[in-house]
Design a protein around this motif. Structure first.
Motif, PDB file in Angstrom:
ATOM      1  N   ASN A   1      32.172  54.238 132.352  1.00 45.15           N
ATOM      2  CA  ASN A   1      33.082  55.042 131.550  1.00 45.15           C
ATOM      3  C   ASN A   1      33.300  56.381 132.250  1.00 45.15           C
ATOM      4  OD1 ASN A   1      31.004  56.969 130.678  1.00 45.15           O
ATOM      5  ND2 ASN A   1      30.264  55.340 129.316  1.00 45.15           N
TER       6      ASN A   1
ATOM      7  N   VAL B   1      36.888  49.574 130.751  1.00 44.63           N
ATOM      8  CA  VAL B   1      36.445  50.535 129.743  1.00 44.63           C
ATOM      9  C   VAL B   1      37.509  51.628 129.649  1.00 44.63           C
ATOM     10  CG1 VAL B   1      34.672  52.188 129.053  1.00 44.63           C
ATOM     11  CG2 VAL B   1      34.016  50.074 130.212  1.00 44.63           C
TER      12      VAL B   1
ATOM     13  N   SER C   1      38.400  55.492 128.104  1.00 39.79           N
ATOM     14  CA  SER C   1      37.812  56.739 127.618  1.00 39.79           C
ATOM     15  C   SER C   1      38.950  57.668 127.210  1.00 39.79           C
ATOM     16  CB  SER C   1      36.968  57.423 128.707  1.00 39.79           C
ATOM     17  OG  SER C   1      35.999  56.549 129.260  1.00 39.79           O
TER      18      SER C   1
ATOM     19  N   PHE D   1      34.493  56.255 124.063  1.00 38.26           N
ATOM     20  CA  PHE D   1      34.568  55.150 125.029  1.00 38.26           C
ATOM     21  C   PHE D   1      34.748  53.825 124.296  1.00 38.26           C
ATOM     22  CE2 PHE D   1      31.204  58.110 126.782  1.00 38.26           C
ATOM     23  CZ  PHE D   1      32.103  58.859 127.529  1.00 38.26           C
TER      24      PHE D   1
ATOM     25  N   ASN E   1      34.776  49.517 125.214  1.00 44.38           N
ATOM     26  CA  ASN E   1      34.694  48.385 126.137  1.00 44.38           C
ATOM     27  C   ASN E   1      35.712  47.315 125.733  1.00 44.38           C
ATOM     28  OD1 ASN E   1      32.421  49.394 127.595  1.00 44.38           O
ATOM     29  ND2 ASN E   1      31.105  48.755 125.906  1.00 44.38           N
TER      30      ASN E   1
END
Length: 226
Positions: A46, A109, A111, A136, A138
């Motif tokens: 991240n 990922v 952010s 963050f 996933n």
């Protein structure tokens, strides 16, 4: 433009990043009228991760991105690749009001960072760490790659037969293209491992000369090949 990564401020925040896979969009919570920077990185990293493996530099990924952006001009309303496999997109409050921001593929990922752009200066604020919500997100990806023996039809007077051409026809899914990183997806053909290139994925269907079905693997931990 000068990009600076600065400590977080209570009145400048963005967090609770969520991925809506059905609508293919990202949503988040932020302070009123707040512009944000969306960062996309390979699965397992991240924005706060060490940049050494991905960017070859010291510091966190977001810090390296800010340094690199100073010599670039990010595209408006689009993702811009800053390092291989590392993309950014700025989202204004007006753009966010239309159901957040589109995703740029999976097996990655995302952010989110609050930011202020003013003239020739942009300040990107560090996120606040919270227990229940996170800046963050996933996004794994299931990849269905079709590989079948290619055949040609031979017609007789009263019959027809299918004969192999010596090639396998491979079809890559459309969702693999967004955010695709070179040399992360591989196929094994006749005992030799070859990289799947972006050109192959863009083409969609490719033919490989082999008598046995190719197999596939990915270095991206966010990929699930089926």
């Amino acid at each position: 433009m000068l990009y600076t990564y600065a400590p977080g401020r209570p009145d400048r925040f963005a967090t609770n990043l969520l991925a809506d896979r059905q609508r293919n969009r990202l949503t988040w919570d932020s302070s009123g009228g707040q512009e944000v920077l969306i960062l996309q990185t390979p699965f397992g990293y991240n924005g706060g991760s060490s940049a050494r493996a991905l960017c070859g530099e010291d510091g966190s990924i977001i810090e390296c991105v800010c340094r690199r952006l100073g010599s670039m001009t990010p595209e408006a309303q689009a993702y811009t690749e800053v390092f291989p496999g590392v993309w950014v997109r700025f989202v204004t409050p007006a753009e966010r009001s239309w159901r957040g921001c589109p995703m740029h593929g999976g097996a990655c990922v995302y952010s989110v960072y609050a930011c202020d752009r003013d003239g020739e200066r942009c300040v990107v604020y560090a996120p606040k760490r919270q227990t229940m919500i996170s800046p963050f997100c996933n996004v794994p990806m299931e990849i269905h790659i079709e590989a079948e023996a290619d055949t040609v039809t031979r017609r007789g007077l009263f019959s027809k037969t299918e004969r192999p051409t010596g090639f396998y026809k491979i079809r890559f899914p459309d969702n693999l293209l967004d955010g695709f990183t070179e040399r992360t997806l591989w196929m094994r053909v006749n005992g030799v491992e070859l990289p799947v290139t972006r050109t192959m994925v863009e083409t969609g269907t490719v033919y490989v000369k082999t008598d046995s079905r190719p197999t596939f693997r990915s270095d991206n931990k966010g990929h699930s090949i089926c």
